[in-house]
Design a protein around this motif. Sequence first.
Motif, PDB file in Angstrom:
ATOM      1  N   LEU A  92       0.885  -1.107  -0.054  1.00 27.68           N
ATOM      2  CA  LEU A  92      -0.040  -0.026   0.066  1.00 27.68           C
ATOM      3  C   LEU A  92       0.926   1.205   0.106  1.00 27.68           C
ATOM      4  O   LEU A  92       0.592   2.383  -0.666  1.00 27.68           O
ATOM      5  N   LYS A  93       1.678   1.188   0.780  1.00 25.29           N
ATOM      6  CA  LYS A  93       2.812   2.352   0.840  1.00 25.29           C
ATOM      7  C   LYS A  93       3.228   2.680  -0.562  1.00 25.29           C
ATOM      8  O   LYS A  93       3.491   3.893  -1.140  1.00 25.29           O
ATOM      9  N   SER A  94       3.567   1.528  -1.207  1.00 24.45           N
ATOM     10  CA  SER A  94       4.519   1.629  -2.434  1.00 24.45           C
ATOM     11  C   SER A  94       3.119   2.390  -3.618  1.00 24.45           C
ATOM     12  O   SER A  94       3.790   2.776  -4.675  1.00 24.45           O
ATOM     13  N   LEU A  95       2.110   2.047  -3.274  1.00 26.14           N
ATOM     14  CA  LEU A  95       1.163   2.516  -4.175  1.00 26.14           C
ATOM     15  C   LEU A  95       0.411   4.102  -4.063  1.00 26.14           C
ATOM     16  O   LEU A  95       0.017   4.713  -4.861  1.00 26.14           O
ATOM     17  N   TYR A  96       1.077   4.718  -2.833  1.00 28.66           N
ATOM     18  CA  TYR A  96       0.642   6.024  -2.705  1.00 28.66           C
ATOM     19  C   TYR A  96       0.890   7.072  -3.793  1.00 28.66           C
ATOM     20  O   TYR A  96       1.995   7.009  -3.946  1.00 28.66           O
ATOM     21  N   GLN A  97      -0.095   7.856  -4.218  1.00 28.27           N
ATOM     22  CA  GLN A  97       0.417   8.997  -5.029  1.00 28.27           C
ATOM     23  C   GLN A  97      -0.561  10.233  -4.664  1.00 28.27           C
ATOM     24  O   GLN A  97      -1.807  10.142  -4.679  1.00 28.27           O
ATOM     25  N   SER A  98      -0.063  11.299  -4.756  1.00 30.44           N
ATOM     26  CA  SER A  98      -0.878  12.587  -4.132  1.00 30.44           C
ATOM     27  C   SER A  98      -0.307  13.560  -4.850  1.00 30.44           C
ATOM     28  O   SER A  98      -0.095  14.789  -4.263  1.00 30.44           O
ATOM     29  N   ASP A  99      -0.131  13.704  -6.396  1.00 30.04           N
ATOM     30  CA  ASP A  99       0.176  14.829  -7.055  1.00 30.04           C
ATOM     31  C   ASP A  99      -1.003  15.837  -6.986  1.00 30.04           C
ATOM     32  O   ASP A  99      -1.788  15.555  -7.687  1.00 30.04           O
ATOM     33  N   GLN A 100      -0.610  17.046  -6.408  1.00 29.82           N
ATOM     34  CA  GLN A 100      -1.471  17.957  -6.506  1.00 29.82           C
ATOM     35  C   GLN A 100      -2.017  18.715  -7.834  1.00 29.82           C
ATOM     36  O   GLN A 100      -3.138  19.215  -8.079  1.00 29.82           O
ATOM     37  N   ASN A 101      -1.345  18.446  -8.917  1.00 27.01           N
ATOM     38  CA  ASN A 101      -1.530  18.851 -10.120  1.00 27.01           C
ATOM     39  C   ASN A 101      -2.446  17.742 -10.999  1.00 27.01           C
ATOM     40  O   ASN A 101      -2.575  17.962 -12.092  1.00 27.01           O
ATOM     41  N   SER A 102      -2.620  16.662 -10.317  1.00 27.67           N
ATOM     42  CA  SER A 102      -3.243  15.629 -10.997  1.00 27.67           C
ATOM     43  C   SER A 102      -4.599  15.423 -10.616  1.00 27.67           C
ATOM     44  O   SER A 102      -4.978  15.574  -9.405  1.00 27.67           O
ATOM     45  N   VAL A 130      -4.102   8.456  -5.391  1.00 24.53           N
ATOM     46  CA  VAL A 130      -4.196   7.333  -4.576  1.00 24.53           C
ATOM     47  C   VAL A 130      -3.812   7.664  -3.223  1.00 24.53           C
ATOM     48  O   VAL A 130      -2.795   7.436  -2.835  1.00 24.53           O
ATOM     49  N   ASN A 131      -4.710   7.920  -2.578  1.00 25.20           N
ATOM     50  CA  ASN A 131      -4.421   8.241  -1.240  1.00 25.20           C
ATOM     51  C   ASN A 131      -5.549   7.952   0.088  1.00 25.20           C
ATOM     52  O   ASN A 131      -5.433   8.508   1.117  1.00 25.20           O
ATOM     53  N   GLN A 132      -6.437   6.713  -0.426  1.00 28.11           N
ATOM     54  CA  GLN A 132      -7.101   6.219   0.555  1.00 28.11           C
ATOM     55  C   GLN A 132      -7.090   4.915   0.669  1.00 28.11           C
ATOM     56  O   GLN A 132      -6.614   4.221  -0.291  1.00 28.11           O
ATOM     57  N   VAL A 133      -7.539   4.253   1.757  1.00 26.38           N
ATOM     58  CA  VAL A 133      -7.480   2.788   2.127  1.00 26.38           C
ATOM     59  C   VAL A 133      -8.956   2.449   2.374  1.00 26.38           C
ATOM     60  O   VAL A 133      -9.341   3.053   3.395  1.00 26.38           O
ATOM     61  N   LYS A 134      -9.486   1.409   1.611  1.00 24.87           N
ATOM     62  CA  LYS A 134     -10.734   0.714   2.030  1.00 24.87           C
ATOM     63  C   LYS A 134     -10.662  -0.304   2.946  1.00 24.87           C
ATOM     64  O   LYS A 134     -10.178  -1.414   2.407  1.00 24.87           O
ATOM     65  N   PHE A 135     -11.145  -0.415   4.111  1.00 20.61           N
ATOM     66  CA  PHE A 135     -11.471  -1.497   5.078  1.00 20.61           C
ATOM     67  C   PHE A 135     -12.921  -1.667   5.351  1.00 20.61           C
ATOM     68  O   PHE A 135     -13.511  -0.986   5.562  1.00 20.61           O
ATOM     69  N   GLN A 185       2.227   8.152   6.105  1.00 18.73           N
ATOM     70  CA  GLN A 185       2.556   8.302   4.455  1.00 18.73           C
ATOM     71  C   GLN A 185       1.288   9.100   3.808  1.00 18.73           C
ATOM     72  O   GLN A 185       1.731   9.731   2.748  1.00 18.73           O
ATOM     73  N   GLY A 186       0.249   9.475   4.410  1.00 19.21           N
ATOM     74  CA  GLY A 186      -0.713  10.621   4.108  1.00 19.21           C
ATOM     75  C   GLY A 186      -1.925   9.830   3.661  1.00 19.21           C
ATOM     76  O   GLY A 186      -2.888  10.477   3.361  1.00 19.21           O
ATOM     77  N   PHE A 187      -2.251   8.477   4.132  1.00 17.67           N
ATOM     78  CA  PHE A 187      -3.357   7.879   3.744  1.00 17.67           C
ATOM     79  C   PHE A 187      -4.540   8.322   4.632  1.00 17.67           C
ATOM     80  O   PHE A 187      -4.413   8.314   5.923  1.00 17.67           O
ATOM     81  N   SER A 191      -5.521  13.212  10.215  1.00 21.88           N
ATOM     82  CA  SER A 191      -5.671  12.587   8.961  1.00 21.88           C
ATOM     83  C   SER A 191      -7.520  12.928   8.972  1.00 21.88           C
ATOM     84  O   SER A 191      -7.948  13.215   9.813  1.00 21.88           O
ATOM     85  N   ARG A 192      -7.955  12.296   7.647  1.00 20.91           N
ATOM     86  CA  ARG A 192      -9.529  12.602   7.578  1.00 20.91           C
ATOM     87  C   ARG A 192     -10.215  11.378   7.192  1.00 20.91           C
ATOM     88  O   ARG A 192     -10.578  11.105   6.201  1.00 20.91           O
ATOM     89  N   HIS A 193     -10.215  10.693   8.390  1.00 19.37           N
ATOM     90  CA  HIS A 193     -10.799   9.104   8.037  1.00 19.37           C
ATOM     91  C   HIS A 193     -12.458   9.322   8.021  1.00 19.37           C
ATOM     92  O   HIS A 193     -12.957  10.261   8.755  1.00 19.37           O
TER      93      HIS A 193
END
Length: 573
Positions: free
Chosen positions: A315-325, A329-334, A382-384, A411-413
């Motif tokens: 999950l850490k490797s998949l994180y991306q949060s480019d503000q220009n995009s 990929v910044n949330q996790v679903k449980f 990480q920012g998730f 965070s904003r859970h």
Amino acid sequence: MGTIKMNLATSVFALSCMLSGCGDTPPQASEKQTDNNNSNAHVATKVLYNADVYTVNGQQPWAEAVALQDNKIVFVGSNDDVQDFIGATTSVLNLEGKMVLPGFHDVHMHPLESASTATQFSIPSYATANEYIDAIYNASVQNPDATWLIGYGHEIATLLAMRDSPLSVINEAVKDRPVIIMEQTSHSMWVNSKALELAGITSQSKDPIGGVIGRDEEGYLDGILYDNAGNQVMELAMQSLPDAQQQDYLGLIEYTMPELNKAGITSISDARTYWQRGHIETWQRVADEDKLSLRVNLGLWAYPQMNDEKQIAKLKSLYQSDQNSLLKVNQVKFYMDGILVNTTAAMHEPYAINWLDLYGNKGLNYFSQARIEKYLTALENQGFDFNIHAIGDRGISEALNAIGNASMGKSRHRITHLEVIDPDDYKRFAQLNVIADAQVAGEFTNPAHWPEVAEFIGTERAQDLVPIKSLVTAGARLTLSSDWNVSTFDPLVGLMHAVTRAPQAITLEQAIAAYTINSAYAMRQDDLVGSIEVGKHADLVVLDKNLFNIKPDEITSVKVMMTLLDGEQVYKR
């Protein structure tokens, strides 16, 4: 209201611009407008005026006009004052009293799953055994080359009410190939013996974490796999499809995004991104091809059966949060639990009926409180943000406990669904800054349907399901979403239900906030969108009527006339 200082010719031209999309200069602009041509920094690229602009900004709730410079809002105010922003190149749209709102958000939907043709056939919610046999057999004939037959549509109660075993019914339809059919809520799968064989499931198999293998009274398999038991077999089925990613891609491009824009939606969260099925690659392809017409946050699915350390690293490797995009990929679903009508939602007290012989008859957990705390500790830095499915009161309490124990508070859970809540937990949402995400677009959430759940949890607990008013009264930040395709994604349906579902109804102002600024907060973009304010991006929706000027039960008759994303038109009626 003031009127913009333009002559008749200018007004007619502006109206034609609205209808035809032209961006040419309005003829005979006023002297003041002409002066502004000397300052390109001050001239708007687009002006919307003569409108009822509901800004969702408490400092300036209403306006008549909005001026845009490319993708940004540069003015919100009166018809008279907006003329200062009109120049020779400004596209001027006379909205003739129509309503302008921030673009709607839907922070819980399943866009890839709901529109992909990877699902080969559908069956009715209710049918006889013979009707199901015919439908499944016909699907087999129509898909002769499919390795797995993948269907959708029944309700679990229908299968359990059949005289014959569900397994014998589906086996009679198809024996030689694996068949899996997803129930409407996605919380159970109907499978044949071939599918059970390929999945290695026998009558001696133990229930997987977060799931139950269905058995009859004598202990024989009955062909129903509940919750994560079914999810794991569906994973096998989906991985057998040679073109699943292409079908997901086409579903997004050809149907989902155009239809969401047509409904006035400009931002979504994919609430179950199966990263082992190539979902991220599909979304990334759309983004790389510059075809996104939405702001999108992906909620990476947390697989309950996966080793925690390996999954956390992935999950850490998949994180991306480019503000220009537009894609993040910044949330996790449980999933904390299952659902009420399966008796798998996690409850403090036992169910009124016992279907599955679960420990204590209080439902099940996909993830325990302790495991959620472990993931919080590992992934928050990480920012998730976490999107936690919890339907039963115990599941909700445990999710709140986990956040209270392990979150650093930045965070904003959010906890989603929220069907049965312990009243003692209402205040904890505000105390812990946990977002309350609810779905009320589906008819089944309306109070008239509450008694249908009484057979599972008793009459007392079946009151005040999805208690959005109680949550808002307790200070919770509420978002409203669809869970599409469980419910329609039309925000107008959600708004109408939210304001009419007494005793758990909220005000129209609160409901609009839930679909706009509160959801923008959940997506970490409330500084960019979610309200109509100078400096924010121009994600806007134009409605043909002012929602505040009509009866609540007329809200669904309102039409979306136009949707803008970053100032660009992505839909026009």
